[in-house]
Scaffold this active site. Structure first.
Site, PDB file in Angstrom:
ATOM      1  CG  LEU A   1     -11.020  -4.354 -11.811  1.00 35.25           C
ATOM      2  CD1 LEU A   1     -10.916  -3.053 -12.501  1.00 35.25           C
ATOM      3  CD2 LEU A   1     -11.253  -5.221 -10.243  1.00 35.25           C
TER       4      LEU A   1
ATOM      5  CG  ASP B   1      -1.352  -4.065 -17.576  1.00 37.84           C
ATOM      6  OD1 ASP B   1      -1.650  -3.365 -16.450  1.00 37.84           O
ATOM      7  OD2 ASP B   1      -0.371  -5.132 -17.303  1.00 37.84           O
TER       8      ASP B   1
ATOM      9  NE  ARG C   1     -11.852 -14.076  -9.948  1.00 41.34           N
ATOM     10  CZ  ARG C   1     -11.059 -13.865  -9.067  1.00 41.34           C
ATOM     11  NH1 ARG C   1     -10.381 -14.322  -8.447  1.00 41.34           N
ATOM     12  NH2 ARG C   1     -10.745 -13.088  -9.556  1.00 41.34           N
TER      13      ARG C   1
ATOM     14  CG  HIS D   1       2.207  -1.633 -15.291  1.00 41.12           C
ATOM     15  ND1 HIS D   1       1.556  -3.637 -15.430  1.00 41.12           N
ATOM     16  CD2 HIS D   1       2.899  -2.315 -16.408  1.00 41.12           C
ATOM     17  CE1 HIS D   1       2.282  -4.164 -15.569  1.00 41.12           C
ATOM     18  NE2 HIS D   1       3.052  -3.454 -16.188  1.00 41.12           N
TER      19      HIS D   1
ATOM     20  CD  GLU E   1       4.685   2.147  -9.108  1.00 41.07           C
ATOM     21  OE1 GLU E   1       3.591   1.699  -7.837  1.00 41.07           O
ATOM     22  OE2 GLU E   1       5.493   1.050  -9.761  1.00 41.07           O
TER      23      GLU E   1
ATOM     24  N   GLY F   1       0.844  -1.583   0.117  1.00 43.92           N
ATOM     25  CA  GLY F   1      -0.080   0.029  -0.287  1.00 43.92           C
ATOM     26  C   GLY F   1       0.978   1.441  -0.360  1.00 43.92           C
TER      27      GLY F   1
ATOM     28  CG  ASN G   1       1.614   3.275  -5.368  1.00 40.53           C
ATOM     29  OD1 ASN G   1       1.573   4.414  -6.405  1.00 40.53           O
ATOM     30  ND2 ASN G   1       2.254   1.870  -5.452  1.00 40.53           N
TER      31      ASN G   1
HETATM   32  C1  GAR Z   1       2.878  -0.801  -7.154  1.00 42.06           C
HETATM   33  O1  GAR Z   1       5.330  -0.669  -7.800  1.00 42.06           O
HETATM   34  C2  GAR Z   1       2.320  -1.347  -8.418  1.00 42.06           C
HETATM   35  O2  GAR Z   1       2.855  -0.013  -9.603  1.00 42.06           O
HETATM   36  C3  GAR Z   1       2.265  -2.584  -8.683  1.00 42.06           C
HETATM   37  O3  GAR Z   1       2.290  -3.468  -7.475  1.00 42.06           O
HETATM   38  C4  GAR Z   1       2.938  -2.785  -6.308  1.00 42.06           C
HETATM   39  C5  GAR Z   1       2.356  -2.248  -5.476  1.00 42.06           C
HETATM   40  O4  GAR Z   1       2.964  -1.698  -4.325  1.00 42.06           O
HETATM   41  N1  GAR Z   1       0.922  -3.081 -10.015  1.00 42.06           N
HETATM   42  C6  GAR Z   1       0.865  -3.810 -10.849  1.00 42.06           C
HETATM   43  O5  GAR Z   1       2.321  -4.635 -10.875  1.00 42.06           O
HETATM   44  C7  GAR Z   1       0.072  -4.046 -11.698  1.00 42.06           C
HETATM   45  N2  GAR Z   1      -0.238  -4.255 -12.894  1.00 42.06           N
HETATM   46  P1  GAR Z   1       1.828  -0.948  -3.429  1.00 42.06           P
HETATM   47  O6  GAR Z   1       1.119  -1.715  -2.521  1.00 42.06           O
HETATM   48  O7  GAR Z   1       3.281  -0.744  -2.663  1.00 42.06           O
HETATM   49  O8  GAR Z   1       1.472   0.365  -3.573  1.00 42.06           O
END
Ligand code: GAR
Length: 211
Positions: free
Chosen positions: A94, A151, A66, A110, A181, A12, A14
């Site tokens: 999703l 994506d 599912r 991404h 990010e 988490g 992000n």
């Molecule tokens: C992030 O690097 C995000 O870009 C990636 O997962 C990580 C989550 O980190 N997402 C993907 O790969 C989606 N295809 P976080 O939980 O610390 O935010």
């Protein structure tokens, strides 16, 4: 108030960047109304609770099929009535019904420069492992709208990050988070909150703001 729901699966960081962005005014006039995780052990849920945000876990393990999981996930989103759904490290495909219902109202971060290192099987550390294996000198991150492909939706924002000699997947992942990010995800949400993004002919367009 612009209302956002954030879907998470892991640490988490992000989500934290979004929480901080809302607090610091980088993301104006916005409230995080709910955080949803498919993983009850996700530290992201704890981050949400610490910030006083409604946090729920909808785990596929709790449902017999599912379809039932998909219905529960959509119900958890609908209940929060968000203007925007943000996928911040959400490693769940999703439900198609959710994608249709929230067309151009779901965005995803991404960790590569799409169309490189994206699509089925490219998530988390795997993306950085693939970038290092290919020997690219520049990678980065992308925020895009979510459509029914993996994506493939319209790109909103991208930021490049240099690969360094001696990088490990973990080092590269951290640099991509810090330099790309955690910047472009809050910035994209801010543009959405300001109503400055539209989709024309399958491409995201940013209109000029007053600022
Ligand atoms: C992030 O690097 C995000 O870009 C990636 O997962 C990580 C989550 O980190 N997402 C993907 O790969 C989606 N295809 P976080 O939980 O610390 O935010």
């Amino acid at each position: 108030m612009f209302k956002i729901a954030v879907c998470v699966s892991g640490g988490g960081t992000n989500l934290q960047a979004i929480i901080d962005g809302v607090r610091q005014g980088v993301i104006p006039n916005t409230e995080i109304v709910r955080v949803i995780s498919n993983n009850q052990n996700a530290y992201a849920l704890e981050r949400a609770r610490l910030a006083g945000i409604d946090a729920v876990c909808i785990s596929p393990r709790s449902y017999e099929s599912r379809e039932l999981f998909n219905e529960a996930l959509l119900a958890a989103v609908d209940e929060a009535a968000p203007d925007l759904i943000v996928l911040a490290g959400f490693l769940v495909v999703l439900p198609p019904a959710m994608i249709r219902k929230y067309e151009h109202r779901i965005i995803n971060i991404h960790p590569s420069l799409i169309p490189a290192f994206c699509g089925t099987g490219y998530y988390g550390l795997k993306v950085h492992e693939a970038a290092l294996a290919r020997g690219v000198k520049v990678t980065g991150a992308t925020v895009h709208f979510v459509d029914e492909g993996t994506d493939t939706g319209p790109i909103i924002m991208q930021k490049a990050v240099a690969v360094r000699q001696g990088d490990t997947p973990e080092l590269l992942q951290r640099r991509v988070m810090e330099e790309a990010e955690w910047i472009i995800l809050p910035a994209s949400i801010a543009l959405m909150a300001e109503g400055r993004i539209s989709v024309e002919d399958g491409q995201a367009k940013i209109t000029d703001g007053e600022r």
